[in-house]
Design a protein around this motif. Structure first.
Motif, mmCIF file in Angstrom:
data_model
loop_
_atom_site.group_PDB
_atom_site.id
_atom_site.type_symbol
_atom_site.label_atom_id
_atom_site.label_comp_id
_atom_site.label_asym_id
_atom_site.label_seq_id
_atom_site.Cartn_x
_atom_site.Cartn_y
_atom_site.Cartn_z
ATOM 1 N N ALA A 282 7.501 4.823 -9.829
ATOM 2 C CA ALA A 282 8.598 3.853 -9.867
ATOM 3 C C ALA A 282 8.320 2.702 -8.907
ATOM 4 O O ALA A 282 8.552 1.530 -9.234
ATOM 5 N N ALA A 283 7.803 3.032 -7.720
ATOM 6 C CA ALA A 283 7.489 1.993 -6.734
ATOM 7 C C ALA A 283 6.399 1.062 -7.249
ATOM 8 O O ALA A 283 6.494 -0.167 -7.116
ATOM 9 N N LEU B 199 0.860 -1.179 0.000
ATOM 10 C CA LEU B 199 0.000 0.000 0.000
ATOM 11 C C LEU B 199 0.894 1.226 0.000
ATOM 12 O O LEU B 199 1.790 1.353 0.831
ATOM 13 N N ILE B 200 0.659 2.123 -0.949
ATOM 14 C CA ILE B 200 1.390 3.386 -1.013
ATOM 15 C C ILE B 200 0.430 4.508 -0.652
ATOM 16 O O ILE B 200 -0.599 4.690 -1.309
ATOM 17 N N GLU C 8 -1.438 -1.127 -4.226
ATOM 18 C CA GLU C 8 -2.604 -0.248 -4.123
ATOM 19 C C GLU C 8 -2.116 1.124 -3.694
ATOM 20 O O GLU C 8 -1.231 1.237 -2.839
ATOM 21 N N VAL C 9 -2.666 2.183 -4.297
ATOM 22 C CA VAL C 9 -2.243 3.548 -3.994
ATOM 23 C C VAL C 9 -3.407 4.347 -3.420
ATOM 24 O O VAL C 9 -4.496 4.386 -4.006
ATOM 25 N N SER C 10 -3.178 4.956 -2.260
ATOM 26 C CA SER C 10 -4.124 5.926 -1.720
ATOM 27 C C SER C 10 -3.590 7.314 -2.055
ATOM 28 O O SER C 10 -2.673 7.822 -1.396
ATOM 29 N N ILE D 160 4.175 2.152 2.117
ATOM 30 C CA ILE D 160 5.137 3.201 1.788
ATOM 31 C C ILE D 160 4.417 4.548 1.830
ATOM 32 O O ILE D 160 3.369 4.718 1.198
ATOM 33 N N PHE D 161 4.970 5.488 2.565
ATOM 34 C CA PHE D 161 4.429 6.843 2.614
ATOM 35 C C PHE D 161 5.306 7.721 1.731
ATOM 36 O O PHE D 161 6.494 7.908 2.008
ATOM 37 N N GLN D 162 4.726 8.242 0.652
ATOM 38 C CA GLN D 162 5.458 9.053 -0.327
ATOM 39 C C GLN D 162 4.977 10.487 -0.250
ATOM 40 O O GLN D 162 3.784 10.772 -0.459
ATOM 41 N N PHE D 163 5.911 11.425 0.025
ATOM 42 C CA PHE D 163 5.475 12.808 0.248
ATOM 43 C C PHE D 163 6.653 13.777 0.143
ATOM 44 O O PHE D 163 7.817 13.378 0.265
#
Length: 290
Positions: free
Chosen positions: A40-41, A22-23, A53-55, A117-120
């Protein structure tokens, strides 16, 4: 017939063993460096057999305030509303609002989600408000933690989590001698106070240092390095945190005397937040096995 049944069992076992990622992504622009890192992830992890899955919090218009609106129906105490108590009760009674229910559903597939993964982009030395709201509204009392289930005994102790983010300052500015201070200290509230508190095994952060202020070639190199890391991400060892059983719960969760004795002659303390008055261990929030 037996062969067909064996194949079916094999497919079911494969399905149960499927790797889930989950991203949680927080950036407004699809043309941003953060978007490229997120893409990329998705690409690399999917190629390695993961279901990703992306939130996308901005695209979802995820609510950025934790209020009584997060509970459906009547609250227990409207005169003195306590968010932690009321959301715990709402979780127990199935009275959470739709967006929280959906995000918790993604995490509650606990048997199969192996990493989040937390992307920010880093804002003011922390996460953007919309991602902080995800932490506030999704990781609620009872659901994500309790007095008995936290830190190394936390609810999500079988899951891994990591921060992947961009900075607005160069790496040198986030050093022990830099004007922004040691990045290890900056990360402690996020990695220990949120992720590890809920039990997550925390992987070393992926930090993209000041991509807006470097040449395009340097940004490409950053992404290439991320691609390479992603290929082995699922096998990485997590950062080290002091286990809960090293603390005496009957004495305000203070370190036990034997732990103090063990570290009495050591140069460094245990970790950033629990350093025993000693020198803070270098890179304890940045690299595994330090």
């Amino acid at each position: 017939m037996a062969t067909a049944m064996s194949r079916m069992r094999g497919l079911e076992e494969e399905k149960r063993a499927a790797k889930k990622v989950l991203i949680v992504y927080a950036h407004q622009s699809s043309g941003s460096f953060n978007a490229a890192a997120k893409d990329a992830a998705v690409e690399v992890l999917a190629a390695h057999g993961c279901t990703v899955e992306v939130s996308d919090l901005y695209a979802m218009t995820f609510k950025a305030t934790a209020t009584a609106e997060d509970i459906t129906g009547e609250v227990k105490n409207s005169d003195h509303f306590c968010y932690a108590d009321e959301t715990k009760l709402a979780w127990e009674e199935g009275k959470r609002c739709a967006d929280i229910t959906e995000e918790q559903r993604k995490l509650t597939r606990a048997d199969i989600i192996i990493i989040i993964i937390f992307q920010f982009p880093m804002y003011w030395f922390t996460v953007p408000a919309i991602m902080k709201s995800w932490f506030d509204r999704v990781l609620t009392s009872g659901y994500a933690y309790s007095q008995d289930k936290r830190y190394s005994q936390g609810i999500f102790k079988d899951k891994k989590a990591m921060l992947s983010f961009t900075t607005g300052s160069h790496e040198s500015m986030f050093s022990a001698n830099g004007i922004n201070g040691d990045m290890n200290i900056t990360l402690w509230p996020l990695q220990n106070g949120i992720l590890h508190y809920c039990g997550f095994q925390v992987l070393a952060p992926q930090i993209f240092w000041a991509p807006s202020y470097v040449p395009s070639e340097a940004r490409s190199t950053m992404l290439e390095g991320w691609h390479t890391r992603l290929q082995g991400l699922l096998g990485e060892k997590p950062l080290s945190f002091t286990p809960l059983d090293c603390f005496d719960g009957e004495k305000g969760y203070q370190l036990k005397p034997e732990v103090h004795e063990k570290y009495a002659t050591k140069e460094f303390g245990l970790t950033v937040g629990i350093h025993l008055g000693k020198v803070i261990p270098p890179n304890s929030q940045m690299k595994a096995g330090v």
